[in-house]
Design a protein around this motif. Structure first.
Motif, PDB file in Angstrom:
ATOM      1  N   SER A   1       0.849  -1.188   0.000  1.00  0.00           N
ATOM      2  CA  SER A   1       0.000   0.000   0.000  1.00  0.00           C
ATOM      3  C   SER A   1       0.882   1.236   0.000  1.00  0.00           C
ATOM      4  CB  SER A   1      -0.937   0.009   1.209  1.00  0.00           C
ATOM      5  OG  SER A   1      -0.205  -0.033   2.416  1.00  0.00           O
ATOM      6  N   GLY A   2       0.322   2.308  -0.476  1.00  0.00           N
ATOM      7  CA  GLY A   2       1.045   3.572  -0.510  1.00  0.00           C
ATOM      8  C   GLY A   2       0.055   4.708  -0.700  1.00  0.00           C
ATOM      9  N   GLY A   3       0.558   5.904  -0.512  1.00  0.00           N
ATOM     10  CA  GLY A   3      -0.333   7.032  -0.658  1.00  0.00           C
ATOM     11  C   GLY A   3       0.378   8.360  -0.571  1.00  0.00           C
ATOM     12  N   VAL A   4      -0.365   9.407  -0.872  1.00  0.00           N
ATOM     13  CA  VAL A   4       0.143  10.771  -0.791  1.00  0.00           C
ATOM     14  C   VAL A   4      -0.868  11.619  -0.019  1.00  0.00           C
ATOM     15  CG1 VAL A   4       1.460  10.610  -2.931  1.00  0.00           C
ATOM     16  CG2 VAL A   4      -0.908  11.433  -2.987  1.00  0.00           C
ATOM     17  N   ARG A   5      -0.364  12.656   0.617  1.00  0.00           N
ATOM     18  CA  ARG A   5      -1.225  13.626   1.292  1.00  0.00           C
ATOM     19  C   ARG A   5      -0.640  15.007   1.061  1.00  0.00           C
ATOM     20  NH1 ARG A   5      -1.150  16.046   6.612  1.00  0.00           N
ATOM     21  NH2 ARG A   5      -3.222  16.864   7.134  1.00  0.00           N
ATOM     22  N   ILE A   6      -1.488  15.924   0.626  1.00  0.00           N
ATOM     23  CA  ILE A   6      -1.090  17.316   0.412  1.00  0.00           C
ATOM     24  C   ILE A   6      -2.021  18.188   1.240  1.00  0.00           C
ATOM     25  CG2 ILE A   6      -0.821  19.164  -1.270  1.00  0.00           C
ATOM     26  CD1 ILE A   6      -0.386  17.026  -3.403  1.00  0.00           C
ATOM     27  N   ALA A   7      -1.456  19.015   2.081  1.00  0.00           N
ATOM     28  CA  ALA A   7      -2.278  19.848   2.962  1.00  0.00           C
ATOM     29  C   ALA A   7      -1.678  21.238   3.080  1.00  0.00           C
ATOM     30  CB  ALA A   7      -2.396  19.206   4.348  1.00  0.00           C
ATOM     31  N   GLU A   8      -2.564  22.213   3.181  1.00  0.00           N
ATOM     32  CA  GLU A   8      -2.152  23.588   3.459  1.00  0.00           C
ATOM     33  C   GLU A   8      -2.950  24.089   4.642  1.00  0.00           C
ATOM     34  OE1 GLU A   8      -1.148  26.785   0.432  1.00  0.00           O
ATOM     35  OE2 GLU A   8      -3.095  27.511   1.154  1.00  0.00           O
ATOM     36  N   ARG A   9      -2.232  24.482   5.684  1.00  0.00           N
ATOM     37  CA  ARG A   9      -2.867  24.932   6.923  1.00  0.00           C
ATOM     38  C   ARG A   9      -2.529  26.403   7.154  1.00  0.00           C
ATOM     39  NH1 ARG A   9      -3.836  23.455  12.464  1.00  0.00           N
ATOM     40  NH2 ARG A   9      -4.959  25.311  13.176  1.00  0.00           N
ATOM     41  N   LYS A  10      -3.538  27.198   7.477  1.00  0.00           N
ATOM     42  CA  LYS A  10      -3.337  28.606   7.780  1.00  0.00           C
ATOM     43  C   LYS A  10      -3.808  28.880   9.207  1.00  0.00           C
ATOM     44  CE  LYS A  10      -3.977  30.140   2.986  1.00  0.00           C
ATOM     45  NZ  LYS A  10      -4.765  31.015   2.075  1.00  0.00           N
ATOM     46  N   ALA A  11      -3.052  29.720   9.903  1.00  0.00           N
ATOM     47  CA  ALA A  11      -3.418  30.108  11.264  1.00  0.00           C
ATOM     48  C   ALA A  11      -3.033  31.565  11.475  1.00  0.00           C
ATOM     49  CB  ALA A  11      -2.702  29.217  12.283  1.00  0.00           C
ATOM     50  N   ALA A  12      -3.910  32.325  12.109  1.00  0.00           N
ATOM     51  CA  ALA A  12      -3.638  33.732  12.377  1.00  0.00           C
ATOM     52  C   ALA A  12      -4.251  34.107  13.718  1.00  0.00           C
ATOM     53  CB  ALA A  12      -4.206  34.622  11.280  1.00  0.00           C
ATOM     54  N   SER A  13      -3.550  34.986  14.446  1.00  0.00           N
ATOM     55  CA  SER A  13      -4.009  35.377  15.772  1.00  0.00           C
ATOM     56  C   SER A  13      -3.557  36.790  16.097  1.00  0.00           C
ATOM     57  CB  SER A  13      -3.462  34.404  16.832  1.00  0.00           C
ATOM     58  OG  SER A  13      -3.814  34.801  18.137  1.00  0.00           O
ATOM     59  N   ILE A  14      -4.388  37.495  16.863  1.00  0.00           N
ATOM     60  CA  ILE A  14      -4.008  38.813  17.364  1.00  0.00           C
ATOM     61  C   ILE A  14      -4.848  39.100  18.598  1.00  0.00           C
ATOM     62  CG2 ILE A  14      -5.688  40.139  16.010  1.00  0.00           C
ATOM     63  CD1 ILE A  14      -3.418  42.246  15.616  1.00  0.00           C
ATOM     64  N   HIS A  15      -4.277  39.835  19.538  1.00  0.00           N
ATOM     65  CA  HIS A  15      -5.053  40.246  20.707  1.00  0.00           C
ATOM     66  C   HIS A  15      -4.737  41.697  21.042  1.00  0.00           C
ATOM     67  CE1 HIS A  15      -1.539  39.965  23.349  1.00  0.00           C
ATOM     68  NE2 HIS A  15      -1.339  38.727  22.940  1.00  0.00           N
ATOM     69  N   GLY A  16      -5.567  42.255  21.888  1.00  0.00           N
ATOM     70  CA  GLY A  16      -5.412  43.646  22.268  1.00  0.00           C
ATOM     71  C   GLY A  16      -4.167  43.879  23.106  1.00  0.00           C
ATOM     72  N   ILE A  17      -3.736  45.133  23.157  1.00  0.00           N
ATOM     73  CA  ILE A  17      -2.605  45.491  24.022  1.00  0.00           C
ATOM     74  C   ILE A  17      -2.970  45.179  25.469  1.00  0.00           C
ATOM     75  CG2 ILE A  17      -1.223  47.417  24.893  1.00  0.00           C
ATOM     76  CD1 ILE A  17      -1.445  48.701  22.161  1.00  0.00           C
ATOM     77  N   GLU A  18      -2.130  44.419  26.115  1.00  0.00           N
ATOM     78  CA  GLU A  18      -2.417  44.023  27.475  1.00  0.00           C
ATOM     79  C   GLU A  18      -1.844  45.034  28.463  1.00  0.00           C
ATOM     80  OE1 GLU A  18      -1.281  40.000  28.113  1.00  0.00           O
ATOM     81  OE2 GLU A  18      -2.751  39.207  26.698  1.00  0.00           O
ATOM     82  N   GLY A  19      -2.465  45.089  29.599  1.00  0.00           N
ATOM     83  CA  GLY A  19      -2.047  46.052  30.609  1.00  0.00           C
ATOM     84  C   GLY A  19      -3.252  46.717  31.232  1.00  0.00           C
ATOM     85  N   ALA A  20      -3.037  47.367  32.354  1.00  0.00           N
ATOM     86  CA  ALA A  20      -4.131  47.939  33.127  1.00  0.00           C
ATOM     87  C   ALA A  20      -4.142  49.456  33.029  1.00  0.00           C
ATOM     88  CB  ALA A  20      -3.999  47.523  34.588  1.00  0.00           C
ATOM     89  N   VAL A  21      -5.347  49.993  33.149  1.00  0.00           N
ATOM     90  CA  VAL A  21      -5.546  51.432  33.277  1.00  0.00           C
ATOM     91  C   VAL A  21      -6.055  51.688  34.689  1.00  0.00           C
ATOM     92  CG1 VAL A  21      -6.800  53.441  32.456  1.00  0.00           C
ATOM     93  CG2 VAL A  21      -6.069  51.682  30.828  1.00  0.00           C
ATOM     94  N   THR A  22      -5.329  52.502  35.453  1.00  0.00           N
ATOM     95  CA  THR A  22      -5.742  52.822  36.818  1.00  0.00           C
ATOM     96  C   THR A  22      -6.777  53.939  36.800  1.00  0.00           C
ATOM     97  OG1 THR A  22      -3.584  52.178  37.677  1.00  0.00           O
ATOM     98  CG2 THR A  22      -4.952  53.552  39.097  1.00  0.00           C
ATOM     99  N   HIS A  23      -7.821  53.765  37.598  1.00  0.00           N
ATOM    100  CA  HIS A  23      -8.858  54.795  37.662  1.00  0.00           C
ATOM    101  C   HIS A  23      -8.257  56.098  38.176  1.00  0.00           C
ATOM    102  CE1 HIS A  23     -12.443  56.966  39.048  1.00  0.00           C
ATOM    103  NE2 HIS A  23     -13.087  56.277  38.102  1.00  0.00           N
ATOM    104  N   PRO A  24      -8.566  57.241  37.550  1.00  0.00           N
ATOM    105  CA  PRO A  24      -7.944  58.517  37.954  1.00  0.00           C
ATOM    106  C   PRO A  24      -8.240  58.905  39.397  1.00  0.00           C
ATOM    107  CG  PRO A  24      -9.743  58.877  36.387  1.00  0.00           C
ATOM    108  CD  PRO A  24      -9.472  57.418  36.398  1.00  0.00           C
ATOM    109  N   GLY A  25      -9.280  58.376  40.000  1.00  0.00           N
ATOM    110  CA  GLY A  25      -9.591  58.745  41.373  1.00  0.00           C
ATOM    111  C   GLY A  25      -9.122  57.751  42.412  1.00  0.00           C
ATOM    112  N   ALA A  26      -8.512  56.648  41.967  1.00  0.00           N
ATOM    113  CA  ALA A  26      -8.074  55.622  42.922  1.00  0.00           C
ATOM    114  C   ALA A  26      -7.021  56.190  43.869  1.00  0.00           C
ATOM    115  CB  ALA A  26      -7.521  54.422  42.167  1.00  0.00           C
TER     116      ALA A  26
END
Length: 884
Positions: free
Chosen positions: A466-491
């Protein structure tokens, strides 16, 4: 067979392999002498696949005692599949449509030899095979995944769609590459699996004790097949809806520090309460066509959609060190036992992380099989997968100063109290920080394969090519917001905003089921965070503009693979012992085009990296049949596991220090190499009845380029961060043995003949060699694990009771860059189900999970320095199942 070069394959483990193999042989010999009567009465297991009808009962025995349906039928089919497969595999076969007591594939896997799971967030999710996470997941033999991950999130597949679940411990050259620990193949129903028209409906209500919720689950399937002038057609449609509201609770203890009076202990104690509402839809449709006896074609689609709102409520209680507090130590140690202080006016933080997840994955596939003649078969298949994931994750911290505080550590947990202060009142807390977090992931693939099988007319040494072939194309993409905290001005000023002044903002955390001091505390409402995020942005930043996306978090990867394999099935006699098996080779060419961003001279600059590699993956699988019911198996294979896409990202994301967090950073490594593993399995298998077997397997994995992460100090703009980056580490190895026993006691008199038992156990040792020469066991690997499953089926009644146990393990080394490892105490679970057939077509099932109310405990290297104690929902479900 006895001269096969075991020593040349894995010389470092020959002694271990021989010792355990001899032990397994001796054990099998003892068991065979004790069970010889059962063996003599059994039908040879090799004939099961060819003659699936139950064996005739001995003379004088009631032929109505044993009915090979339901559990027995499932056990027989799974056993036949294991016995006749050329690889080392364990399977679970659906004994009836929708009859599994487990809700998803991940939960079922916990019953299989060598597989361990962890339940959290309302269901099983984390799956390891032989202590290793590197398993490739397939759907009907095809690669399937969730968003940018390498694998399918197994909890997304409901059990009602299952036909069979296969866990391969060894990997053949005709399988999709990518897993060093094994292969999990989820098989779903098709219309030609049934004799004709078949319909089923399952309705279930499930109650969870911690969340106090009762939720619905509904699934259905309709399948039929027709003979026409154009051949035979089949069609199937299935649908499943599950809702699950859950609650996890935890009492945590901070990382040990050197404190006053020579004491080692935490400076904080706290709570973490996680609850959520998960809604999951799944549907599938299949068409099959058989125009004649030689050709069969199919088209199928499966889609899952998950909407999941969740929240995690934190309490961070700072302890009053350096304030003249009363302190005690655990007798005989310098470890903190208790601390208390009246008039401490102690800083205390609570927080809510709101999460709104949306996930959608769809795979469509079409293929055909053509028997060109009696010797030649051709198969082809084309699949397209698209998966998306979105996450909104607003977080708000609030702070208060409580007058009195006391904390203690006992029984693996931290206890925290605020006598004389009301920690449930929003009047005592003000707005402090806001984290505006969000992310978006996408993944897609196009996958085509073709396979050819040729059987020589005159079979000799070579039985099939037995024998065989496999051809595959995989795409992946990711992004997230800028991380970090904002302190309340009245704290921390006269302009503090007390949280009870904001309509709809304040909630109470869920109450704890365990006694860890205070039971509940004030928190921001997750519903307010998720539904009024623009108001939060305006309050903290003066604008409703969302936090911008972080260009350094972005990556996009295009991965192209070209694989070709060849395999020869062989058979011969070795000293009058029949031996069969296969030898094969798979060659895989992988090309990657990675795009991301880097920070150069404080400027974001686009980065692009192209890499390529070719892997050659040989495989040998041999089976010696000493008798029709007794066989031995040996497999050796080289496998690879590609890094997750995020590990390639060259971008550096920095997280600034906060009141409760350190300054950290994360980055990838575009030069990572795939993990390589050379896997050996040797088994002895005795199938003494159609539903009875004893098997033992010795295994060895030798790793190269195993991927680890390490944190090192790096300075940016004058701030030092602990930056975590992945890297290929030195060699590693894993050795062990698995033993499994399955049997229905049909020969017992009367109602006792309905009982059955499954028992399996796994022992593992080994690990990765650290730069200093020390060998650390694999994170998440238990040395010992076992499952005991009691079965009963007679007449209209059937029942299962399943107990799982695994020994302690290290979940993380050098936890938070300290000298301490995070060690988890032994884990155990008791689940059960009871079914009664109300009519021929209708049955009632009552089931439960986590019946002993298991408590997860971990600690910092020594038990007197605990980290977490966690408790999860205990569930009870009632289901009605109808099948025509």
């Amino acid at each position: 067979m006895t001269h096969f070069p075991l020593g040349r394959v894995a010389p470092a483990h020959t002694s271990f392999t021989l010792k355990v193999t001899v032990a397994a042989l001796v054990a099998a010999g003892l068991l065979s002498s004790a069970s010889v009567k059962a063996q003599e009465a059994a039908t040879p297991a090799a004939d099961i696949a060819a003659a699936p009808a139950p064996a005739a009962a001995p003379a004088g025995q009631d032929v109505n005692v044993v009915t090979v349906t339901g559990m027995r039928s499932a056990a027989r089919n799974a056993q036949a599949f294991k016995q006749n497969n050329e690889q080392v595999v364990d399977s679970i076969v659906a004994d009836d449509i929708g009859k599994f007591p487990d809700k998803n594939v991940a939960e079922i896997l916990g019953r299989i030899t060598g597989v361990q799971i962890i339940r959290e967030a309302g269901e099983a999710s984390n799956v390891v095979i032989r202590g290793l996470p590197g398993a490739v997941t397939l759907l009907n033999g095809r690669e399937m995944f969730t968003a940018v991950s390498r694998s399918l999130f197994l909890a997304d597949i409901p059990t009602t769609m299952l036909s069979r679940l296969d866990v391969y411990k060894s990997q053949g050259v005709d399988m999709v590459e990518g897993g060093t620990a094994g292969v999990i193949d989820v098989r779903t129903n098709r219309p030609f699996d049934f004799k004709g028209y078949t319909a089923s409906v399952v309705t279930r209500a499930e109650n969870r004790d911690k969340s106090g919720a009762t939720d619905p689950q509904v699934s259905g399937m309709v399948s039929n097949r027709w003979k026409t002038a154009y051949g035979e057609f089949g069609a199937l449609v299935g649908y499943s809806y599950q809702r699950g509201r859950y609650q996890d609770e935890g009492a945590w203890v901070g990382v040990p520090l050197s404190l006053e009076q020579g004491i080692t202990g935490p400076d904080t104690l706290g709570r973490v309460m996680t609850s959520g509402d998960r809604k999951r839809w799944a549907s599938n449709g299949v068409l099959q066509w058989r125009p004649n006896a030689d050709i069969e074609a199919f088209a199928e689609v499966i889609s899952t959609r998950i909407e999941h709102d969740a929240e995690t409520n934190f309490l961070v209680g700072q302890l009053p060190f350096n304030k003249g507090a009363t302190i005690t130590k655990i007798p005989g140690t310098n470890y903190l036992q208790s601390i208390s202080k009246d008039g401490a006016d102690q800083w205390t933080l609570t927080s809510t992380q709101g999460r709104r997840h949306y996930s959608r994955t769809t795979q469509a596939a079409a293929g055909a099989t053509w028997d060109v003649n009696e010797q030649l078969r051709v198969k082809t298949e084309l699949a397209r997968t698209i998966s998306k994931f979105r996450n909104a994750n607003p977080i708000v911290d609030i702070v208060g100063y409580l007058p009195n505080v006391s904390g203690s550590i006992a029984n693996g947990a931290g206890t925290l109290n605020y006598p004389g202060g009301d920690i449930t009142s929003g009047a005592n807390f003000f707005l402090e920080k806001f984290f505006d977090q969000h992310s978006h992931d996408e993944g897609s693939s196009t996958d085509w394969r073709a396979d050819v099988t040729y059987e020589p007319a005159n079979k000799g040494f070579f039985r099939e090519f037995s024998g065989g072939v496999r051809i595959a194309e995989r795409k992946a993409a990711s992004i997230h917001g800028i991380e970090g905290a904002v302190t309340h001005p009245g704290a921390y000023s006269s302009r503090q905003v007390m949280v009870n002044s904001i309509p709809g903002f304040v909630c109470g955390s869920p109450a704890t089921a365990g006694n860890y001091g205070i039971s509940s505390f004030v928190v921001p409402c997750a519903s307010y965070l998720l539904n009024n995020v623009n108001d939060l942005r305006q309050t903290f930043t003066g604008s409703t503009t969302p936090n911008p996306e972080d260009p350094l978090s972005y990556y996009a990867d295009i991965e192209k693979t070209r694989a070709v394999y060849g395999k020869a099935d062989i058979a011969f006699n070795a000293w009058s012992v029949p031996v069969d098996g296969s030898i094969g080779l798979r060659a895989v060419r992988t090309e990657q085009d990675l795009r991301g961003n880097s920070l150069i001279n404080n400027a974001v600059v686009g980065a692009s990296t192209k890499t390529s590699s070719t892997d050659y993956l040989p495989n040998v699988a041999l089976r010696a049949k000493f008798r029709d019911d007794l066989q031995s198996r040996f497999t050796w294979a080289k496998t690879t596991q590609r890094p997750v896409f995020a590990d390639f990202n060259p971008g550096l994301v920095l997280h600034q220090a906060g009141n409760t967090t350190l300054a950290t950073g994360t980055s990838g490594n575009p030069n990572l190499k795939p993990i390589e593993s050379k896997n050996m399995d040797a088994s002895l298998e005795w199938y003494f009845a159609q539903t009875g077997s004893i098997t033992g397997t010795v295994f060895s994995h030798e790793f190269k380029n195993y991927i680890r992460r390490k944190s090192t100090p790096e300075t940016y703009d004058g701030v030092t961060y602990d930056v975590s980056r992945p890297y290929n580490t030195t060699d590693g190895k894993l050795e062990g043995i698995e033993i499994a026993y399955k049997q229905f006691y049909d020969w017992l008199p009367g109602w006792l003949g309905g009982f059955g038992l499954e028992a399996n156990g796994t022992y593992m040792h080994g690990g990765l060699t650290e730069p200093d020469g020390k060998v650390n066991s694999f994170a998440g690997m238990s040395k010992w694990a076992y499952n005991l499953i009691g079965l009963y089926e007679r007449g209209d009644w059937s029942a299962r009771v399943a107990y799982s146990w695994r020994s302690r393990f290290v979940s993380e080394y050098a936890y938070r860059a300290t000298q301490y490892d995070l060690v988890v105490d032994p884990m155990k679970s008791l689940d059960a189900s009871l079914t009664y057939k109300l009519t021929k077509n209708l049955s009632l099932t009552v089931d439960g999970t986590n019946l002993t109310d298991f408590k997860y405990k971990d600690y910092h290297s020594v038990p007197d320095l605990p980290r977490d104690i966690r408790r999860y929902d205990r569930t009870v479900g009632v289901a009605l199942r109808w099948k025509n």
